[in-house]
Write a protein that holds these residues in place. Structure first.
Motif, PDB file in Angstrom:
ATOM      1  N   UNK A   1     -24.857 -28.866 -10.078  1.00 20.71           N
ATOM      2  CA  UNK A   1     -26.100 -28.668  -9.326  1.00 20.71           C
ATOM      3  C   UNK A   1     -26.945 -27.519  -9.875  1.00 20.71           C
ATOM      4  N   UNK A   2     -26.576 -26.998 -11.046  1.00 27.16           N
ATOM      5  CA  UNK A   2     -27.364 -25.920 -11.651  1.00 27.16           C
ATOM      6  C   UNK A   2     -28.427 -26.541 -12.560  1.00 27.16           C
ATOM      7  N   UNK A   3     -29.480 -27.036 -11.926  1.00 23.36           N
ATOM      8  CA  UNK A   3     -30.477 -27.840 -12.636  1.00 23.36           C
ATOM      9  C   UNK A   3     -31.137 -27.053 -13.772  1.00 23.36           C
ATOM     10  N   UNK A   4     -31.456 -25.781 -13.545  1.00 24.15           N
ATOM     11  CA  UNK A   4     -32.125 -24.979 -14.589  1.00 24.15           C
ATOM     12  C   UNK A   4     -31.275 -24.897 -15.854  1.00 24.15           C
ATOM     13  N   UNK A   5     -29.992 -24.575 -15.662  1.00 24.27           N
ATOM     14  CA  UNK A   5     -29.113 -24.421 -16.836  1.00 24.27           C
ATOM     15  C   UNK A   5     -28.882 -25.760 -17.522  1.00 24.27           C
ATOM     16  N   UNK A   6     -28.772 -26.832 -16.733  1.00 24.01           N
ATOM     17  CA  UNK A   6     -28.557 -28.159 -17.329  1.00 24.01           C
ATOM     18  C   UNK A   6     -29.763 -28.548 -18.183  1.00 24.01           C
ATOM     19  N   UNK A   7     -30.946 -28.240 -17.661  1.00 28.60           N
ATOM     20  CA  UNK A   7     -32.172 -28.562 -18.391  1.00 28.60           C
ATOM     21  C   UNK A   7     -32.244 -27.754 -19.692  1.00 28.60           C
ATOM     22  N   UNK A   8     -31.931 -26.470 -19.630  1.00 27.32           N
ATOM     23  CA  UNK A   8     -31.915 -25.643 -20.847  1.00 27.32           C
ATOM     24  C   UNK A   8     -30.951 -26.223 -21.871  1.00 27.32           C
ATOM     25  N   UNK A   9     -29.754 -26.591 -21.388  1.00 29.17           N
ATOM     26  CA  UNK A   9     -28.735 -27.117 -22.294  1.00 29.17           C
ATOM     27  C   UNK A   9     -29.213 -28.423 -22.952  1.00 29.17           C
ATOM     28  N   UNK A  10     -29.769 -29.318 -22.154  1.00 26.92           N
ATOM     29  CA  UNK A  10     -30.204 -30.619 -22.683  1.00 26.92           C
ATOM     30  C   UNK A  10     -31.326 -30.437 -23.707  1.00 26.92           C
ATOM     31  N   UNK A  11     -32.204 -29.471 -23.448  1.00 32.16           N
ATOM     32  CA  UNK A  11     -33.290 -29.186 -24.402  1.00 32.16           C
ATOM     33  C   UNK A  11     -32.738 -28.642 -25.708  1.00 32.16           C
ATOM     34  N   UNK A  12     -31.867 -27.618 -25.582  1.00 30.63           N
ATOM     35  CA  UNK A  12     -31.304 -26.983 -26.776  1.00 30.63           C
ATOM     36  C   UNK A  12     -30.555 -27.978 -27.642  1.00 30.63           C
ATOM     37  N   UNK A  13     -29.759 -28.832 -26.991  1.00 31.51           N
ATOM     38  CA  UNK A  13     -28.912 -29.770 -27.729  1.00 31.51           C
ATOM     39  C   UNK A  13     -29.656 -31.040 -28.107  1.00 31.51           C
ATOM     40  N   UNK A  14     -30.903 -31.163 -27.666  1.00 30.99           N
ATOM     41  CA  UNK A  14     -31.697 -32.386 -27.894  1.00 30.99           C
ATOM     42  C   UNK A  14     -30.911 -33.628 -27.484  1.00 30.99           C
ATOM     43  N   UNK A  15     -30.514 -33.618 -26.218  1.00 26.98           N
ATOM     44  CA  UNK A  15     -29.749 -34.737 -25.657  1.00 26.98           C
ATOM     45  C   UNK A  15     -30.657 -35.977 -25.562  1.00 26.98           C
ATOM     46  N   UNK A  16     -30.152 -37.113 -26.006  1.00 27.01           N
ATOM     47  CA  UNK A  16     -30.958 -38.346 -25.990  1.00 27.01           C
ATOM     48  C   UNK A  16     -30.874 -39.072 -24.655  1.00 27.01           C
ATOM     49  N   UNK A  17     -29.743 -38.915 -23.959  1.00 26.54           N
ATOM     50  CA  UNK A  17     -29.586 -39.583 -22.662  1.00 26.54           C
ATOM     51  C   UNK A  17     -28.699 -38.722 -21.777  1.00 26.54           C
ATOM     52  N   UNK A  18     -29.191 -38.408 -20.578  1.00 28.20           N
ATOM     53  CA  UNK A  18     -28.381 -37.696 -19.588  1.00 28.20           C
ATOM     54  C   UNK A  18     -28.060 -38.672 -18.472  1.00 28.20           C
ATOM     55  N   UNK A  19     -26.819 -38.659 -18.010  1.00 31.27           N
ATOM     56  CA  UNK A  19     -26.369 -39.572 -16.954  1.00 31.27           C
ATOM     57  C   UNK A  19     -25.859 -38.721 -15.794  1.00 31.27           C
ATOM     58  N   UNK A  20     -26.447 -38.915 -14.609  1.00 29.44           N
ATOM     59  CA  UNK A  20     -26.077 -38.087 -13.462  1.00 29.44           C
ATOM     60  C   UNK A  20     -25.041 -38.812 -12.615  1.00 29.44           C
ATOM     61  N   UNK A  21     -23.901 -38.171 -12.377  1.00 27.85           N
ATOM     62  CA  UNK A  21     -22.857 -38.753 -11.544  1.00 27.85           C
ATOM     63  C   UNK A  21     -23.070 -38.501 -10.058  1.00 27.85           C
ATOM     64  N   UNK A  22     -22.988 -37.249  -9.597  1.00 27.80           N
ATOM     65  CA  UNK A  22     -23.002 -36.966  -8.149  1.00 27.80           C
ATOM     66  C   UNK A  22     -24.393 -36.943  -7.517  1.00 27.80           C
ATOM     67  N   UNK A  23     -24.396 -36.961  -6.185  1.00 33.38           N
ATOM     68  CA  UNK A  23     -25.648 -37.055  -5.434  1.00 33.38           C
ATOM     69  C   UNK A  23     -26.430 -35.745  -5.364  1.00 33.38           C
TER      70      UNK A  23
END
Ligand code: AMP
Ligand code: GLY
Length: 423
Positions: free
Chosen positions: A49-71
């Motif tokens: 649920x740490x949306x800010x850090x997840x977003x930073x990580x996805x940007x840095x790593x240039x993630x092509x697809x993120x899949x969200x499990x929990x609600x």
């Protein structure tokens, strides 16, 4: 492609196991993951649920697809934040996730669009809620409106317990903000099934049927849990019931969400009660079910990545799902005491022996690594999943796996899948 999966339970382990089989995928990350996931993906110590850090990580790593499990991240708006940043993400947007995040919203939606569900009332005032209970009498069901980690549904044994539940929630703050409102509804009898479908907001692509086992003890006794086991296919979902769920539930709900300005493009989970050939919706979830995902993905033949990408991009045209002609059964091995208090950090024996078995996957839910050993770290610890030619065969495979694994105080149900055999 680089994929990031958010979450760290059995559902996410099954998703990663399946995503990893895709020839499109080069690297998989999971935040935060668990000890089993760590064997198949690179775990990153960021909370789901740490949306800010997840977003930073996805940007840095240039993630092509993120899949969200929990609600929780869905209701916090993770999908909207990622899309604003130009990232591709599978999951319901914040406005769409309200279908799970607020039970009063989902009940009102069903009422407005004619989706069959239990009769209900919504209250913020305890006196009015209690008056409603007195008028209706027991059996009756009391639900906290918001997210309550699977604990917000109370099935009281009598009127007095129902009144006490309302007082706990509305006056005692038992669920914090999630309990500032309650839904009180008619108690439904019948057999439950889980019906999941991918959708782009227009097209609907149902998954195979499945059934969860919510109660902690055999014979559906004891308190409800997040799910003690699941199997697929579920024979209670006959072709006729399948069509009814599609026509009476999924189509009007997805069209209704679009009409309400809450377009839904992700996976939609309908929990339904089936009785005498009729269906009523118990709940909607804006995500994959846990543990239903474990047997469902064990049976899915198609590559899941193009499906997730199509939902993320909002166009499912041309996508189909193919299934193995097999049944799958997932038995959850839990910590003794769950869903109440339980110990953590207990070493798990026998994982290597179970890994040698054929047609068996041991998905980790609440596990961690300590001094080179896998230890328990949650209420639901493992989802031991067997594949077989029939449900009976899959039950046999799953329990052979369960028999290899042990730790003190382990608890599991011995009757997962029996309902399918009784039919
Ligand atoms: P929910 O989170 O709304 O699905 O509720 C969790 C579980 O509580 C369901 O899977 C059912 O087993 C039970 N439940 C919820 N609503 C009702 C109802 N109206 N009648 C009977 N059981 C219910
Ligand atoms: N197994 C029930 C759920 O995922 O909500």
């Amino acid at each position: 492609m680089k994929v990031l999966v958010i979450g760290g339970g059995g559902r996410e382990h099954a998703l990663i196991w399946k995503i990893r089989q895709s020839p499109l995928v080069k690297q998989i990350f999971c935040a935060p993951g668990n000890a089993g996931i760590a064997q198949q993906a690179e775990c990153v110590a960021i909370a789901a649920d740490d949306v800010d850090k997840l977003l930073d990580f996805a940007r840095q790593q240039q993630i092509d697809l993120t899949v969200v499990g929990p609600e929780l991240p869905l209701t916090l708006g993770i999908v909207d934040r990622f899309r604003e940043a130009g990232l591709t993400i599978f999951g319901a947007g914040q406005k769409a996730a309200l279908i799970e995040g607020s039970k009063s919203f989902s009940k009102d939606l069903m009422a407005k669009y004619g989706v069959p569900t239990a009769a209900y009332g919504t209250f913020t005032d305890a006196a009015q809620a209690i008056a409603f209970i007195r008028r209706q009498g027991a059996p009756i069901v009391v639900k906290a409106d918001g997210l309550a980690a699977g604990k917000g549904v109370i099935i009281p044994r009598n009127e007095e317990e129902a009144v006490a539940a309302v007082e706990d929630i509305l006056c005692g703050g038992a669920f914090g903000d999630a309990g500032s409102r309650v839904v009180i509804e008619e108690f439904l009898e019948g057999e439950e099934a889980s019906f999941l479908a991918f959708t782009d907001g227009r097209l609907i692509l149902p998954l195979a049927s499945s059934q969860d086992h919510k109660a902690v003890y055999d014979g559906d006794s004891g308190p409800n849990t997040g799910g003690m086991g699941a199997y697929s296919p579920a024979p209670v979902v006959t072709p006729d019931i399948h069509d009814k769920i599609l026509e009476q539930v999924l189509k009007p709900t997805i069209a209704g969400m679009a009409a309400e300005g809450r377009p839904y493009s992700s996976i939609l989970y309908a929990g339904v009660m089936i009785r005498d050939g009729e269906i009523k919706v118990l709940e909607f979830n804006a995500r994959f079910g846990d543990p239903e995902t474990q047997p469902l993905l064990a049976r899915l033949k198609s590559d899941i990545v193009p499906v997730l990408l199509a939902c993320a991009r909002g166009d499912l045209s041309g996508i189909e799902l193919e299934w193995h002609d097999k049944a799958a059964v997932c038995v959850v091995m839990a910590a003794g005491g769950y869903p109440g208090t339980y110990r953590k950090g207990i070493p798990i024996e026998g994982l290597d022996a179970a890994a040698m078995l054929e047609d068996l996957m041991v998905f980790h839910a609440g596990t961690d690594e300590k001094d080179g050993r896998v230890v328990t770290a949650g209420g639901r610890v493992l989802g031991v999943t067997g594949l077989g030619t029939t449900v009976a065969d899959a039950i046999d495979k799953a329990y052979r796996g369960v028999a290899k694994i042990h730790w003190p105080e382990v608890h599991f149900r011995r009757d997962i899948g029996q309902k399918a055999l009784n039919r």
